[in-house]
Motif scaffolding. Structure first.
Motif, PDB file in Angstrom:
ATOM      1  N   LEU A 195       0.821  -1.211   0.000  1.00 21.07           N
ATOM      2  CA  LEU A 195       0.000   0.000   0.000  1.00 21.07           C
ATOM      3  C   LEU A 195       0.860   1.270   0.000  1.00 21.07           C
ATOM      4  N   THR A 196       1.794   1.371   0.945  1.00 22.94           N
ATOM      5  CA  THR A 196       2.632   2.579   1.016  1.00 22.94           C
ATOM      6  C   THR A 196       4.113   2.290   0.812  1.00 22.94           C
ATOM      7  N   ASP A 197       4.463   1.044   0.505  1.00 19.74           N
ATOM      8  CA  ASP A 197       5.872   0.650   0.492  1.00 19.74           C
ATOM      9  C   ASP A 197       6.552   0.773  -0.865  1.00 19.74           C
ATOM     10  N   ASP A 198       5.863   1.300  -1.875  1.00 23.96           N
ATOM     11  CA  ASP A 198       6.520   1.501  -3.162  1.00 23.96           C
ATOM     12  C   ASP A 198       7.682   2.491  -2.968  1.00 23.96           C
ATOM     13  N   PRO A 199       8.881   2.155  -3.474  1.00 25.84           N
ATOM     14  CA  PRO A 199      10.034   3.044  -3.275  1.00 25.84           C
ATOM     15  C   PRO A 199       9.791   4.475  -3.741  1.00 25.84           C
ATOM     16  N   ALA A 200       9.064   4.636  -4.840  1.00 26.36           N
ATOM     17  CA  ALA A 200       8.787   5.990  -5.329  1.00 26.36           C
ATOM     18  C   ALA A 200       7.909   6.755  -4.342  1.00 26.36           C
ATOM     19  N   ASN A 201       6.978   6.055  -3.712  1.00 27.37           N
ATOM     20  CA  ASN A 201       6.110   6.699  -2.728  1.00 27.37           C
ATOM     21  C   ASN A 201       6.906   7.125  -1.500  1.00 27.37           C
ATOM     22  N   ILE A 202       7.749   6.233  -1.000  1.00 23.52           N
ATOM     23  CA  ILE A 202       8.576   6.562   0.159  1.00 23.52           C
ATOM     24  C   ILE A 202       9.510   7.716  -0.175  1.00 23.52           C
ATOM     25  N   ASP A 203      10.088   7.670  -1.376  1.00 23.79           N
ATOM     26  CA  ASP A 203      11.003   8.725  -1.790  1.00 23.79           C
ATOM     27  C   ASP A 203      10.297  10.081  -1.835  1.00 23.79           C
ATOM     28  N   GLY A 204       9.030  10.064  -2.246  1.00 26.53           N
ATOM     29  CA  GLY A 204       8.269  11.310  -2.287  1.00 26.53           C
ATOM     30  C   GLY A 204       8.040  11.893  -0.901  1.00 26.53           C
ATOM     31  N   VAL A 205       7.729  11.026   0.069  1.00 26.70           N
ATOM     32  CA  VAL A 205       7.568  11.500   1.448  1.00 26.70           C
ATOM     33  C   VAL A 205       8.886  12.080   1.951  1.00 26.70           C
ATOM     34  N   ALA A 206       9.988  11.399   1.623  1.00 22.78           N
ATOM     35  CA  ALA A 206      11.301  11.893   2.024  1.00 22.78           C
ATOM     36  C   ALA A 206      11.605  13.246   1.393  1.00 22.78           C
ATOM     37  N   GLU A 207      11.156  13.443   0.163  1.00 24.25           N
ATOM     38  CA  GLU A 207      11.367  14.726  -0.505  1.00 24.25           C
ATOM     39  C   GLU A 207      10.633  15.848   0.223  1.00 24.25           C
ATOM     40  N   TYR A 208       9.405  15.579   0.644  1.00 22.74           N
ATOM     41  CA  TYR A 208       8.669  16.589   1.401  1.00 22.74           C
ATOM     42  C   TYR A 208       9.392  16.908   2.708  1.00 22.74           C
ATOM     43  N   ALA A 209       9.824  15.863   3.413  1.00 20.39           N
ATOM     44  CA  ALA A 209      10.524  16.080   4.677  1.00 20.39           C
ATOM     45  C   ALA A 209      11.799  16.891   4.459  1.00 20.39           C
ATOM     46  N   ALA A 210      12.534  16.582   3.380  1.00 22.94           N
ATOM     47  CA  ALA A 210      13.759  17.324   3.073  1.00 22.94           C
ATOM     48  C   ALA A 210      13.449  18.771   2.698  1.00 22.94           C
ATOM     49  N   ARG A 211      12.307  18.983   2.041  1.00 27.25           N
ATOM     50  CA  ARG A 211      11.904  20.345   1.693  1.00 27.25           C
ATOM     51  C   ARG A 211      11.677  21.187   2.950  1.00 27.25           C
ATOM     52  N   TRP A 212      11.099  20.568   3.975  1.00 28.70           N
ATOM     53  CA  TRP A 212      10.862  21.298   5.210  1.00 28.70           C
ATOM     54  C   TRP A 212      12.132  21.386   6.059  1.00 28.70           C
ATOM     55  N   GLY A 213      13.082  20.497   5.819  1.00 26.57           N
ATOM     56  CA  GLY A 213      14.419  20.646   6.367  1.00 26.57           C
ATOM     57  C   GLY A 213      14.643  20.078   7.751  1.00 26.57           C
ATOM     58  N   SER A 214      15.804  19.482   7.945  1.00 23.99           N
ATOM     59  CA  SER A 214      16.213  19.001   9.255  1.00 23.99           C
ATOM     60  C   SER A 214      16.538  20.181  10.166  1.00 23.99           C
TER      61      SER A 214
END
Length: 274
Positions: A195-214
């Motif tokens: 359901l949510t484990d497609d690598p492209a899907n996970i990568d997209g969530v990571a992109e949003y998190a990176a956009r908001w920044g550590s």
């Protein structure tokens, strides 16, 4: 609400509305409360689970929180009094207060007043939300929120709608607003095989998190919590006479969780898995 099965406490020790509420005092529908460690923010937390939620996540493990009418009517002063009865223990454990659900922003006016009172009492505050109703969070509410636990359930709009029944866009807009304001946040993402484990899907969530920044790089994201899908809520569906939506889905393996974490760590984000 993500990752925790809520057990209804039969006695909140809180006065039902209509018994002795002050004129005009805010009232909310509360499913339950709990004192939790390391699950709903840093340290030990007094967590209030508000009743009612717009989303119908396929992996939701607390369907008894969906309807606001299923909660107990609670006054602001009584909820604050209950919280304060745990203040010494919570503060000694480096914790605070978390509002969760359901979706707490369905009852945003009450939540705003409650967080204001918690801050006046010197408590660390956290808001656990899916972000779909982020526009309801006023600047004052966010000023009184030390940490936002933001559930980003998918990065693909079609998958997000299939998973939740609502649109992804409001959550991303809310995340952008938090970043612009400088509100600290933690991202929560549930890994569901098939359901949510497609690598492209996970990568997209990571992109949003990176956009908001550590936070280490001047952004707002303290960490990303990758939560393992589980089946602990199946019995609740049966008790409520509901069909469980994912009867054949199994929890992810440790290897799958580690692979998902890599999408975030290579962008400089701190990750936990559970």
């Amino acid at each position: 609400m993500t990752g925790k099965v809520v057990i209804q406490r039969p006695d909140l020790g809180i006065t039902p509305v209509g018994a002795h509420p002050a004129d005009g005092e805010p009232v909310a529908s509360v499913h339950s409360w709990d004192v939790v460690t390391a699950a709903d923010g840093p340290g030990t937390r007094f967590v209030t689970f508000f009743a009612g939620c717009h989303l119908r996540c396929l992996y939701c493990h607390n369907p008894d929180t969906w309807e606001g009418r299923n909660g107990q009517q609670v006054t602001l002063s009584d909820l604050v009094a209950k919280m304060l009865s745990f203040r010494g223990f919570i503060q000694a454990a480096g914790g605070g207060v978390t509002v969760s659900g359901g979706e707490p922003l369905l009852q945003n006016r009450f939540v705003e007043a409650y967080l204001r009172r918690c801050k006046e009492e010197g408590m660390h505050t956290a808001l656990d939300t899916a972000g779909f109703l982020g526009a309801r969070a006023t600047d004052q509410l966010l000023d009184d929120t030390d940490l936002v636990l933001l559930d980003v359930k998918s990065s693909d709009p079609n998958t997000y709608r299939k998973l939740t029944g609502v649109a992804l866009h409001p959550t991303i807009v809310f995340g952008d607003r938090l970043a612009a304001r400088g509100n600290r946040a933690r991202i929560r993402f549930v890994l569901v095989p098939g359901l949510t484990d497609d690598p492209a899907n996970i990568d997209g969530v990571a992109e949003y998190a990176a956009r908001w920044g550590s936070v280490d790089d001047g952004g707002i994201i303290e960490q990303v919590d990758i939560l393992s899908y589980h089946r602990l809520g199946v019995a609740k569906y049966r008790e409520l006479g509901l069909r469980y939506p994912l009867p054949d889905t199994v929890p992810p393996t440790a290897e799958q969780l580690a692979a998902a974490a890599e999408h975030f760590t290579r962008r400089g984000l701190w990750v936990t898995t559970a």
